[in-house]
Design an enzyme around this catalytic site. Sequence first.
Site, PDB file in Angstrom:
ATOM      1  N   HIS A   1      -0.215  66.581   7.189  1.00 55.78           N
ATOM      2  CA  HIS A   1       0.569  67.164   6.104  1.00 55.78           C
ATOM      3  C   HIS A   1       2.057  67.217   6.447  1.00 55.78           C
ATOM      4  CE1 HIS A   1      -2.657  69.058   3.374  1.00 55.78           C
ATOM      5  NE2 HIS A   1      -3.189  68.065   4.067  1.00 55.78           N
TER       6      HIS A   1
ATOM      7  N   HIS B   1     -11.507  62.660   7.596  1.00 52.38           N
ATOM      8  CA  HIS B   1     -12.620  63.515   7.183  1.00 52.38           C
ATOM      9  C   HIS B   1     -13.853  63.358   8.070  1.00 52.38           C
ATOM     10  CE1 HIS B   1     -10.899  64.003   2.836  1.00 52.38           C
ATOM     11  NE2 HIS B   1     -10.161  64.576   3.773  1.00 52.38           N
TER      12      HIS B   1
END
Length: 731
Positions: A99, A269
């Site tokens: 991020h 993920h």
Amino acid sequence: MDAKTGEMSGCPMHGEGGLRALLGRTNKDWWPDMLAIDILTPNGASNPLGEDFDYAEAFNALDYNALKADLTALMTDSQPWWPADYGHYGPFFIRMAWHAAGTYRTADGRGGANSGQQRFAPLDSWPDNGNLDKARRLLWPIKAKYGNNISWADLFILAGNVAIESMGGPSFGFGGGRADVFEPERDIYWGSEDKWVNQGVQTRIDPTKEMNDIEGPLAAIQMGLIYVNPEGPQGNPHDDAGMARDMRETFRRMAMNDEEVVALTAGGHTFGKAHGNGDASLLGAAPAGGDLAAQGFGWVSTHESGGIGEHTVTSGIEGAWTNTPDKWSENYFRLLLDYDYELVQSPAGANQWQPINQKEEDMAPAAWDPSIKVPTMMTTADMQLKRDPEYRKISERFRHDHEAFKDAFARAWFKLTHRDMGPKARYLGPEVPAEDLIWQDPVPAGTKPSDADVAAVKQKIADSGLTVSQLVKTAWASASTYRKSDHRGGANGARVALAPQKDWDVNEPAMLAKVIDTLNGLRGSMSLADAIVLGGVVALEKAGAGNVPFTGGRGDATQDQTDVESFDWLEPEADAFRNYVGKKKLAVKTEEMMLDRASLLGLSVPEMTVLIGGLRVLGANHGDRGHGHFTKRSGQLTNDFFVNLLGMTNVWKATDDTEEEYVATDRKSGGETWRATRADLVFGSNSELRAVAEIYAQKDGEEKFKRDFVKAWNKVMNADRFDLSYAKYHR
């Protein structure tokens, strides 16, 4: 703010137009009670380390191996105030690094991890960055230990790398060199919406229009998101076409292709879990809206457990993607492709997908108790790697070729976290990969020409018949592509002679080709990149600028070393320095685009002003248009632009309703005197710009004007010379 949706209440509105249209909402708009530190920095950003601090030098003195060892130990050193899922902070730090880097966008090169912006509002308080304040606090003891030898910006990314390595994942390398800033970068436009991401706000892609309909430089689909809404467009989990469209377009605007999208999504993920096992309404304000006692922490929960561990709420989605969330594995694609999924809701009310009839061995351990088994899940975004035909092909290939997947993820992660660092010359440290990558805009090393060679080529250029205007425009076209945001572009490499730049309308392709062909015939062993800049030197000296410095040693890139699609993003829609406005209608005023381009070039107000004035009288206007050419001494470096603009004999009037072009008439005779654009007249109408223009228009201002113009010109010509400024760090 609603903790789950991020919707703001009582957000102050502000007027339309002006610079706010360019810069969007400010932190004060979102958090009115925020302390206004910028009152102490009227002249630009502050730096407590001082102007002489050399971060590259400090980084090179770092005990790099000791730092990595400390980061590795941190991964499993779970703290009771924010316990690690599965006893491992690795997934948390991967998200933090992702991020930090994921705000990068190719359109203007802004965002990204290059300066540690995640520490400041608005990014520290975006809904999509929920609870990353805790990740940064976990790093603080290490930052304190190593001090100025490691920046926060570098530490964020290195922590992500170490996290992947500590869980057995692949690594392509790491390059340090990201220097911190100490306040928000206020020239970044994050959007104009008055609400954060929530299900009541339209995505930035209008489904009735083209897929590239996102406004201006923006890349994320909604305000407060890094990429896309994982629940689906506007929270709709059944809009598969819209979800795939959003993913493809937003990642494209962040310089990622389909394969990289699949590799990053699946690789990221493979680790960790999402958090939504609690009541989202119990979360407090984001860090920027928190009270003093919270000491910068945000999203503090009033849940009986304090909203940590088992009851953590971040995105609202709950669960792990794989049954092995604390280690690298092949399980992501297996679980995604082998199971059918049904739509369920998390305890926090978020839409997500759960495997039907999942085997116990494929379930994940509970993050807070490994003896408990819980179903895995996929988001609506994950499901597109299975449902979208193109993503499905890539997923199937990676599922059956794990080595290819590992390599693709490692490379995509490296690109994600280094895309905004610019040329490889800026990379520092022992783990910089040897391989040159196309997105690094590689340029072969140049050879510094001798003084005799420089003098000889200068004379040939002077005798070539090329005009001052042609040489100035060519040098400017080459160098002014540079942008400080991601350090791309510039004169090094001579890419102005290659596609796509050689065909840009702003560069006047026919004129440019003539100049390039002539310089190629005159330069001998000198690089074309050097010859182009030297041509500008010849032009300025011929125009009366005096002695203009020149530093050679640039290299020439090849077409094979140039990513045409990537460089397309650098094409200007407007360039006030050449008085150019393209055919596309601009969303903001011409003079605002001028400020934006000057900002990307790293120019101050006086530097921008003196360059505009000088380029006008030198005849650098696109297509040789006469607007702003306020001189009878064309091709001479004079202060005539300022003298005639500020003279009191002119009465200006717009030529049509667009108010883009103006004509001046003499107050006495009524005859036409000059023509101008908005980018010309703003230096007389805006009080701050006029104050600077007056200095150059004064009777004693011409010599200062010439000195300042040459200095600002050289700044632009050499803005990308990292081959010189970083040379001592790569011996």
